[in-house]
Motif scaffolding. Structure first.
Motif, PDB file in Angstrom:
ATOM      1  N   VAL A 253      40.200  34.999  47.879  1.00  0.00           N
ATOM      2  CA  VAL A 253      41.220  34.972  46.823  1.00  0.00           C
ATOM      3  C   VAL A 253      40.980  36.094  45.819  1.00  0.00           C
ATOM      4  O   VAL A 253      41.921  36.765  45.379  1.00  0.00           O
ATOM      5  N   ALA A 254      39.728  36.319  45.450  1.00  0.00           N
ATOM      6  CA  ALA A 254      39.405  37.374  44.492  1.00  0.00           C
ATOM      7  C   ALA A 254      39.791  38.747  45.030  1.00  0.00           C
ATOM      8  O   ALA A 254      40.358  39.581  44.300  1.00  0.00           O
ATOM      9  N   PHE A 255      39.500  38.983  46.309  1.00  0.00           N
ATOM     10  CA  PHE A 255      39.820  40.284  46.889  1.00  0.00           C
ATOM     11  C   PHE A 255      41.331  40.484  46.980  1.00  0.00           C
ATOM     12  O   PHE A 255      41.852  41.566  46.659  1.00  0.00           O
ATOM     13  N   ILE A 256      42.047  39.448  47.390  1.00  0.00           N
ATOM     14  CA  ILE A 256      43.511  39.542  47.474  1.00  0.00           C
ATOM     15  C   ILE A 256      44.099  39.767  46.089  1.00  0.00           C
ATOM     16  O   ILE A 256      45.024  40.581  45.911  1.00  0.00           O
ATOM     17  N   THR A 257      43.562  39.073  45.098  1.00  0.00           N
ATOM     18  CA  THR A 257      44.048  39.246  43.725  1.00  0.00           C
ATOM     19  C   THR A 257      43.851  40.676  43.256  1.00  0.00           C
ATOM     20  O   THR A 257      44.743  41.266  42.623  1.00  0.00           O
TER      21      THR A 257
END
Length: 406
Positions: A253-257
């Motif tokens: 999720v952090a990378f996609i964000t």
């Protein structure tokens, strides 16, 4: 190190038109130190945010601002120096390197900035913010408007410097209060053009983006620095923790964000910012507003990084209001800054980004009953919706040319 070529009045000190585009290696080196500095802020604030003490948890948000803003302000003032002056000049090179060392010293004190090493944080900042304008005023003697500008800047920095040093000597709440007042005074001085009674006002602007593409690209690089720090922080935390399903999903999720923040920034205002600068009639106003918009966006990205640190540490825990405020507030701050940039470049309001901020606010009450991971995933979905709206707009119309106001 080289002196550069120029007229006799400045000895090649001012930046020439042939240098107006890309940052040189010295500026990129300074950027590397900023990455370390921003990560230091995240590492300093996250433990407080995870504390069992309610007061410490909420105070950590103020701590983040008080520590991050002077670091970013030092970067901003350095970027404006290298935009106006030739970075090949030996004196400017020394100034940038000393600034990088000062930034490094400030970063080493972050963990104990509110306990025992306040002066290590405050003194380098004050010396740089007062000393550099005084040196530049001496270097540009014969160019009275520019000299007066830097004397005014040094005067304001000297006044705020008393608060910075006083805060470094004070303890606990007194330090936080004095430093909060000091950074407010720094920004106020910039906002009013460092007005000093009996010294000619507005002899020349410090914020006019006269360097064409150079300063616009420096702001683009600042956003990339912040995004890179976000990836570095969450990746470092994931590396030292047992790899479970929850924190692995949090990493995804952090990378996609981070990808979505990058996409939303560069489409399309961030991509054509330099063109907008070239077309603008009022480059002083545009420069000031552009700096403010990027400052808000970077603080938003930094808050996103802190929020994802919480997800790594407490992915499935019961949600706390301060955690939710961080996880959703970071994207909201970024979008507010990006809305401002849209107005600067295209003179319009970005409807998808406004809808995104409203959604983040509206979703806050129900997300209190979920987990940090669920909140981070929801924020990412809101950003994804904005990116999709941008893509649909791009598919229906040719690329727009910037239309800056004024």
């Amino acid at each position: 190190m080289q002196r550069g070529n120029g007229g006799p009045e400045t000895g090649g000190l001012l930046r020439g038109p042939e240098q107006s585009r890309q940052a040189n290696f010295l500026e990129l080196f300074f950027d590397l130190v900023l990455v370390f500095a921003l990560k230091g802020v995240v590492d300093r604030v996250t433990p407080d945010l995870l504390s069992d003490d309610l007061v410490i948890r909420w105070a950590s948000l103020l701590y983040a601002l008080v520590l991050a803003l002077p670091l970013l302000w030092l970067w901003t003032t350095t970027a404006h120096i290298t935009s106006r002056f030739d970075p090949r000049h030996q004196g400017i090179q020394v100034m940038v390197l000393v600034s990088a060392f000062g930034l490094l010293l400030m970063t080493t004190s972050l963990q104990d900035a509110f306990i025992g090493r306040g002066l290590v944080f405050a003194v380098p900042y004050v010396l740089l913010q007062v000393g550099r304008p005084l040196i530049l005023a001496a270097l540009v003697r014969g160019r009275v408007p520019l000299q007066v500008l830097y004397l005014r800047m040094a005067a304001w920095s000297g006044v705020s410097g008393v608060l910075w040093v006083g805060g470094g000597i004070a303890q606990d709440e007194g330090r936080v209060l004095l430093w909060s007042l000091a950074i407010t005074l720094d920004f106020l001085g910039a906002r009013v053009g460092w007005l000093v009674p009996r010294i000619r006002h507005r002899s020349i602007s410090a914020w006019a983006m006269h360097g064409g593409h150079h300063l616009a690209e420096r702001y683009q690089q600042l956003l990339l620095i912040a995004l890179g720090e976000s990836v570095l922080s969450v990746g470092s935390t994931y590396t030292v923790r047992p790899a479970g399903a929850a924190n692995t999903l949090g990493l995804v999720v952090a990378f996609i964000t981070t990808i979505l923040l990058w996409r939303i920034y560069f489409y399309r205002s961030g991509q054509v910012l330099a063109e907008a600068v070239t077309m603008a009639r009022n480059r002083e106003g545009l420069g000031r507003r552009t700096g403010a918009a990027h400052m808000v966006m970077v603080i938003g990205i930094l808050t996103v990084a802190i929020g994802h640190e919480v997800v790594q540490e407490r992915a499935g825990s019961t949600q706390l209001p301060v955690w939710l405020m961080t996880i959703l507030g970071g994207p909201a701050l970024f979008l507010l800054g990006r809305i401002r940039l849209e107005r600067i470049v295209f003179d319009r309001v970005s409807t998808p980004r406004i809808v995104g901020v409203v959604l983040l606010l509206a979703l806050s009450p129900p997300l209190v009953f979920t987990t940090p991971l669920a909140a981070a995933a929801t924020a990412s979905l809101v950003l994804l919706g904005i990116a999709i709206a941008d893509a649909r707009r791009a598919a229906k119309a040719p690329e727009e040319a910037p239309t800056p106001p004024g």
